[in-house]
Write an enzyme that holds these catalytic residues in place. Sequence first.
Site, mmCIF file in Angstrom:
data_model
loop_
_atom_site.group_PDB
_atom_site.id
_atom_site.type_symbol
_atom_site.label_atom_id
_atom_site.label_comp_id
_atom_site.label_asym_id
_atom_site.label_seq_id
_atom_site.Cartn_x
_atom_site.Cartn_y
_atom_site.Cartn_z
ATOM 1 N N GLY B 40 0.740 -1.293 0.122
ATOM 2 C CA GLY B 40 -0.216 0.067 0.025
ATOM 3 C C GLY B 40 0.708 1.198 0.061
ATOM 4 O O GLY B 40 1.976 1.372 0.932
ATOM 5 N N ALA B 44 -0.007 6.412 4.907
ATOM 6 C CA ALA B 44 0.755 5.609 5.813
ATOM 7 C C ALA B 44 2.166 4.663 4.890
ATOM 8 O O ALA B 44 3.165 4.933 5.339
ATOM 9 C CB ALA B 44 0.009 4.564 6.490
ATOM 10 N N GLY B 45 1.516 3.957 3.919
ATOM 11 C CA GLY B 45 2.570 3.172 3.332
ATOM 12 C C GLY B 45 3.543 3.932 2.430
ATOM 13 O O GLY B 45 4.847 3.751 2.503
ATOM 14 N N SER B 284 -16.961 17.278 1.919
ATOM 15 C CA SER B 284 -16.198 17.204 2.965
ATOM 16 C C SER B 284 -16.986 17.865 4.188
ATOM 17 O O SER B 284 -17.545 18.516 4.221
ATOM 18 C CB SER B 284 -15.120 18.368 2.674
ATOM 19 O OG SER B 284 -14.303 18.765 3.792
ATOM 20 N N ARG B 331 -19.061 12.898 14.072
ATOM 21 C CA ARG B 331 -19.712 12.400 12.905
ATOM 22 C C ARG B 331 -20.585 11.173 13.213
ATOM 23 O O ARG B 331 -21.560 11.103 12.665
ATOM 24 C CB ARG B 331 -18.309 11.534 11.987
ATOM 25 C CG ARG B 331 -17.518 12.587 11.382
ATOM 26 C CD ARG B 331 -16.615 11.968 10.464
ATOM 27 N NE ARG B 331 -15.797 13.200 10.035
ATOM 28 C CZ ARG B 331 -14.894 12.802 9.245
ATOM 29 N NH1 ARG B 331 -14.259 11.409 8.846
ATOM 30 N NH2 ARG B 331 -14.068 13.970 8.418
#
Lengths: 253, 639
Positions: B40, B44-45, B284, B331
Amino acid sequence: MNLTLHVWRQKGPQDKGKLVTYPAPNVDSDMSFLEMLDEINDELIRKGEDPIAFDHDCREGICGMCSQVVNGRPHGHQERTTVCQLHMRQFNDGDEIFVEPWRAKAFPIQKDLIVDRSSMDVIMQAGGYVSCHTGGVPDGNTFPIPKKVADYAMDAAECIGCGACIAACPNSSAMLFTSAKVAQLAALPQGKPEARKRVQAMTKALLDEGFGNCTNHYECEAACPKGISVKFIAKLNREYLKSMIPSSTAEPV
Amino acid sequence: MILDGKAPTGPIETSWDRHRFDMKLVNPSNKRKYKILVVGTGLAGGAAAASLGELGYNVEAFCYQDSPRRAHSIGAQGGINAAKNYPSDGDSIYRLFYDTVKGGDFRSREADVWRLAQVSNNIIDQCVAQGVPFARDYAGYLDNRSFGGAQVSRTFYARGQTGQQLLLGAYSALSRQIKNGSVKMFARREMLDLVVVDGVAKGITCRNLLTGEIESYWGDAVILASGGYVNVFYLSTNAMGSSVTAIWKATKKGAYMANPCYTQIHPTCIPVHGTHQSKLTLMSESLRNDGRIWVPKDAANCEKHPNDIPDEDRDYYLERKYPSFGNLAPRDISSRSAKEACDDGRGVGDGKRGVYLDFAAAIKRVGQKTIEERYGNLFEMYEKITDENGYERPMRIYPAPHYNMGGLWVDYECQSNIPGLFVLGEANFSVHGANRLGASALMQGLADGYFVIPYTIAPYLASLKNPGAVKEDHPEFKKSAEEVEAQMDRLLSIKGKKTVMDIHRELGHVMWENVGMARSKESLEEALKRIPEIRDEFWNNVNVPGESKSINQQLENAWRLADFLEFAEMMTYDALNREESCGGHFRVEHQTDEGEAMRDDENFTYVAAWEFKGVGNKPELHKEPLKFENIKLAVRSYK
């Protein structure tokens, strides 16, 4: 509405391709173009035929994966729209629609509408970055950047790397794509130290990869789903020229 | 089994600094002896691969897209949180830590959240240094906006494309390492198995999506940063290719799946229309800075044009129910409130599953031009999809699956219970508890990739006696490749009547209705009955056309769905086990008289980590008790 599609089918990179005609009955105007293709594929699968292969992922116009020439225009006729965000209400009942892959020497076709765009990654690898290490950088507010400059950099940075500019260009030039990154980084204080080296390296890479040069057709800007302006190509040219002038203060190119 | 997250003890303020000092290092000249695989290339990856390559490790990175720049982190719009306190409005690392723990409904590990809050500031600096064009004010300084669940402005943003800009920053750092030769990039590869040798992660098996070849890759450590699994609901805001596959394959090899039932249903998405829809589009959360959410007070008014409904006949339900947070309520709460209003018959639009997001007041206050500057691209996107102009009439929105807080169980060092297997970003479970706050996903992805894993992988690597001892010629690699090959053949040989899309829609429907925003014992038991039936139908009646040794997108969809069909059951078991309501997990049996979520801290203050016990079998539950030593467990109130 009822439509007729002519879709480029090509089994593999070495095979010869051709346009194949498919009827698209009962298309809902609220569908996206790719959802319409999903339905055609579903039908093909049910009939035991090979579905149409096409690149797509986010389906919200930001990942840059989708790449189809619709009626001769990359991403279709709606301005500033990727093909995944093109909706069928933009077409009329009875329309004939031609769907083809990006066409450029540097974009070999893999299958049907899927092309290999790794040459664009190679251009980025040549210099589309600031050579900072992870950590060891100053506070984000150390260098104030005038809003106008930040906005200019952002206008350039919006490029999604889809390659529509290249598909639209009669020379298959990657100039708009490359200039967007060159301009973004050259405008910002963080990108300035390497600006000379960057513009040279990225320009060389785009020529090495088999992309053509710019002869000011501006088809790229018209096709760009993010509305990236050709003014950045002018900026690239200026940066390139600047990089040719020896300067005792700048680092050697 | 009781799991130990190995979080440092002692004062939280110094926990990460002390731990960093305590960890073993790999000396610079030894780093090149190790090979690390990264699956990935999102925030992050991508950040991890770039940072580890830069440190001198040999890195191989994999993504299923044609370029690492396309990972779905790119879809994040609104922003990224950091505790910079530039606006001087009372923010601090401690407050970001507090808000995140509270926002997660007290179901995350304190030390992990502290570390996240602490490194949040480094992320902003790093991105600025890379040339990420964050929004600036007229003096040239970084601008902030507000997001849900916080009473300070700590969200940094780049128009409505923050995820894109941060990802392109990570991609640029990655490109630099690829050019340097420290990272080898394998695009159009999908990981289809984790190779475990003697209980230790030693590599992966991939399918080359262009040629169909099954390929083996060895590594001294494997990092999974493969994103989220909410496509289990079929319709979600995730990319079409987002799947549970990489982490599910690891689960089947013994990794524990933690809190899989914690899924985030995002309140501001464009409502579903028609039956052919392939994905949902997020608007958004930043829109809630200026947009007011309402439905008609009287169901009889739902068919009217919204502009014809006078203010006194509108129910601004978030402002009414949560006056101190109003439209910026977190949320989970906003989503549930929208569902309540629609269940009450007061929804608007197609099938009456929608609520209004109204900018009229904001346009009157600051002018349309300012609103265009702030959210222009979102209004444009809304119009393309719905054919409606959001400046002239209120937008219609409805909650949609968006993110998962659950994921593979990891300890404080991001290592799973399989030694050598590390998990980052959305793919792990660690910091968001039962509900993630807006603008915190980008923060976590980059924190894990730039500032956590480069440190925490070192002690593991330093403990290896013979780096590179296990390579692709080990029998486990061959076995794994044969199993993957056999699965491909099996999928292609069924030749049934239904398409992959048909069956994915069925699964999605069952999951959304029964394991969605409101869950009950009955609905979850119904799902546990239906999932195996759909799975059986899949393995007996799906039609996957084409062959295995070429591009075959239907085959890709088929194996992803096959994994969702197994994973869905584990997710449902988790939801059934958790007899409480917390964050995104709402059990209708556990609510207050006012319909608010009711936690059961006495019995459920733990991480539920599930061990796979075979397809169709109930997974085994392991618990990691959660301790709250800094923030007092309290009823989460946003009133």
